[in-house]
Scaffold this active site. Sequence first.
Site, mmCIF file in Angstrom:
data_model
loop_
_atom_site.group_PDB
_atom_site.id
_atom_site.type_symbol
_atom_site.label_atom_id
_atom_site.label_comp_id
_atom_site.label_asym_id
_atom_site.label_seq_id
_atom_site.Cartn_x
_atom_site.Cartn_y
_atom_site.Cartn_z
ATOM 1 N N GLY A 126 -4.024 -37.932 3.802
ATOM 2 C CA GLY A 126 -2.856 -37.067 3.672
ATOM 3 C C GLY A 126 -3.204 -35.596 3.504
ATOM 4 O O GLY A 126 -4.283 -35.240 3.040
ATOM 5 N N HIS B 155 0.368 -38.950 6.130
ATOM 6 C CA HIS B 155 1.499 -38.131 5.683
ATOM 7 C C HIS B 155 1.107 -36.682 5.420
ATOM 8 O O HIS B 155 0.021 -36.377 4.930
ATOM 9 C CB HIS B 155 2.112 -38.733 4.415
ATOM 10 N N ASP B 156 2.001 -35.794 5.789
ATOM 11 C CA ASP B 156 1.898 -34.359 5.489
ATOM 12 C C ASP B 156 0.737 -33.669 6.194
ATOM 13 O O ASP B 156 0.367 -32.552 5.823
ATOM 14 C CB ASP B 156 1.801 -34.123 3.971
#
Length: 257
Positions: free
Chosen positions: A138, A120-121
């Site tokens: 992340g 994520h991200d």
Amino acid sequence: MTIHPTAVVDPQAELAEDVTIGPYAVIGPHVQIDSGTVVGSHTVIEGWTKIGRNNQISSFAAIGFPPQDLKYQGGPTRVEIGDHNIIREYATIHRGTEGGGGVTRIGNGNLIMAYVHVAHDCILHHHVIMANAAMLAGHVTIEDHAVVGGLAAVHQFARIGTHAYIGAKAGIKKDIPPYMLATGYPAKLYGPNTVGLRRKGFSRETIQGLKQAYKVLFRSGLTTAEAVRQIQEELGHIAEVKCLLDFVAGSQRGLTR
């Protein structure tokens, strides 16, 4: 548009006319796929995912799944993928989190090999190569033309600079400066990636300047501030050296040495 009869494509998904969807692929309702992209068999694309033009996505890839973050509250966070990327078998790309910017972004012309995980991200810029089973935690950022070796693992919030090269099985805990070669667990710097830079057409002056900057910055015993001042005075006219110094100035996690 070519959609295999066994594929499951939600009626709300937005697909360009010349997209190809292979057997048993699953495309969710919030997915957008632009022209020329080919989705292989058994691939699953879900969530709020936008995919650009002329991408090749191989079998069993999983894109747009919820982040593996206990803080995630189920919001409409996104995956955005640009153009001309190759995403190979079993790669996983998770969408962003509410507190991390809300988007996992992949630029143009990247090669994401089999079993790679992009958490994520994360942000991958352009022409990045991630070899088999490399893993990003992340919030990782990878700049243009960087290479991440097979089975390498990158800690959350780390940055990898442009044209950096990370060896196989490396453990990356801190930022990897641009143009540098890093390997080992934990990773250590081994100077500029001279072979790769020569292959990509960098001049002898540039490579020599980066070598000298590396020695002053990481091997001279000077403080970072002292080293930066010396490099600016002696080598600041070289654009790639300036890029290196800008990266150092922006490091928040600390630099691999």
